[in-house]
Design a protein around this motif. Sequence first.
Motif, short mmCIF file in Angstrom:
data_model
loop_
_atom_site.label_atom_id
_atom_site.label_comp_id
_atom_site.label_asym_id
_atom_site.label_seq_id
_atom_site.Cartn_x
_atom_site.Cartn_y
_atom_site.Cartn_z
N GLN A 176 -10.26 1.99 0.04
CA GLN A 176 -10.04 2.09 1.41
C GLN A 176 -10.25 0.68 1.48
O GLN A 176 -11.21 -0.19 1.44
CB GLN A 176 -11.31 2.51 2.25
CG GLN A 176 -11.32 4.16 1.91
CD GLN A 176 -10.11 4.80 2.22
OE1 GLN A 176 -9.57 4.97 3.40
NE2 GLN A 176 -9.45 5.67 1.48
N ASN A 197 0.82 -1.14 0.08
CA ASN A 197 0.02 -0.01 0.01
C ASN A 197 0.94 1.35 0.07
O ASN A 197 0.55 2.16 -0.58
CB ASN A 197 -0.86 -0.03 1.22
CG ASN A 197 -2.03 0.90 1.00
OD1 ASN A 197 -2.55 1.18 -0.03
ND2 ASN A 197 -2.05 1.85 2.14
N SER A 208 -3.61 2.63 -6.56
CA SER A 208 -4.92 2.14 -5.81
C SER A 208 -5.22 3.13 -4.87
O SER A 208 -6.31 3.72 -4.48
CB SER A 208 -4.39 0.80 -4.83
OG SER A 208 -4.34 -0.16 -5.69
N ASN A 209 -4.06 4.02 -4.30
CA ASN A 209 -4.34 5.25 -3.69
C ASN A 209 -5.20 6.32 -4.27
O ASN A 209 -6.06 6.99 -3.57
CB ASN A 209 -2.95 5.55 -2.75
CG ASN A 209 -2.62 4.66 -1.64
OD1 ASN A 209 -3.49 4.41 -0.70
ND2 ASN A 209 -1.52 4.19 -1.74
N LEU A 238 -12.26 -4.48 0.62
CA LEU A 238 -12.13 -3.00 0.17
C LEU A 238 -13.22 -2.30 -0.11
O LEU A 238 -14.22 -2.93 -0.64
CB LEU A 238 -10.75 -2.61 -0.61
CG LEU A 238 -10.84 -3.18 -1.94
CD1 LEU A 238 -11.55 -2.20 -2.94
CD2 LEU A 238 -9.48 -3.19 -2.72
N HIS A 239 -13.40 -0.95 -0.10
CA HIS A 239 -14.47 -0.28 -0.81
C HIS A 239 -14.09 1.13 -1.20
O HIS A 239 -12.97 1.49 -0.84
CB HIS A 239 -15.46 0.01 0.66
CG HIS A 239 -15.40 1.02 1.41
ND1 HIS A 239 -14.40 0.50 2.60
CD2 HIS A 239 -15.40 2.48 1.59
CE1 HIS A 239 -14.15 1.73 3.35
NE2 HIS A 239 -14.89 2.69 2.79
N TYR A 240 -14.68 2.03 -2.00
CA TYR A 240 -14.52 3.11 -2.52
C TYR A 240 -15.88 3.77 -3.03
O TYR A 240 -16.76 2.86 -3.24
CB TYR A 240 -13.68 3.08 -3.68
CG TYR A 240 -14.01 2.16 -4.89
CD1 TYR A 240 -14.54 2.98 -5.82
CD2 TYR A 240 -14.09 0.71 -4.97
CE1 TYR A 240 -14.78 2.33 -7.05
CE2 TYR A 240 -14.37 0.22 -6.04
CZ TYR A 240 -14.77 1.01 -7.45
OH TYR A 240 -15.16 0.17 -8.29
N THR A 248 -18.00 -2.09 -2.94
CA THR A 248 -17.19 -3.03 -1.87
C THR A 248 -17.06 -3.95 -2.93
O THR A 248 -17.56 -4.77 -3.64
CB THR A 248 -18.28 -3.80 -0.71
OG1 THR A 248 -18.57 -2.88 0.11
CG2 THR A 248 -17.32 -4.58 0.07
N GLY A 281 -8.71 5.68 -4.66
CA GLY A 281 -9.43 6.27 -3.27
C GLY A 281 -9.89 4.83 -2.60
O GLY A 281 -11.00 4.63 -1.91
N ASP A 283 -10.37 -2.64 4.15
CA ASP A 283 -11.32 -2.87 5.42
C ASP A 283 -10.68 -4.17 6.15
O ASP A 283 -10.65 -4.02 7.24
CB ASP A 283 -12.62 -3.02 5.09
CG ASP A 283 -13.37 -2.03 4.36
OD1 ASP A 283 -13.21 -0.86 4.75
OD2 ASP A 283 -14.16 -2.27 3.22
#
Length: 139
Positions: free
Chosen positions: A27, A15, A21-22, A38-40, A97, A25, A29
Amino acid sequence: MTQSITPQEVFKIMNERDRFSNWLGLQVDKVDSGYCKLHYTVKEDMLNGFERIHGGVLFSASDSAFAFACNSHGIITVALDVSITFTKPCFAGEVLTVEAQELHLGNKTGLYDIRTTNEKGELVCLFKGTAYRTSLPVQ
């Protein structure tokens, strides 16, 4: 092979280096052995000409979850073959998600199921990934 690095440590290393990926956005989990969730949020600049999420965004987010899941064992692992099926459109403001699950882990390959769902739990896309495990440790 004994794992000397935890899935969470692998994720932290990846990460910190994963600018794409950053930038999306994403995130994360949860990361575990062979697993990532993960989710965004779908942003305006993620939309195509019909004001629906661009397929490339769905592919990229799925690919990131795939990477976090398949590298979680501490061995540098790369995509060998992937495919995606789109099932439902998404719009700006929706939270998606992405859940990557390892289905099979062999000596040199792994098979992964990556599902993206919307806030209602409806399937947005299904991504299948086959990974190749190198002999190099994640460092």
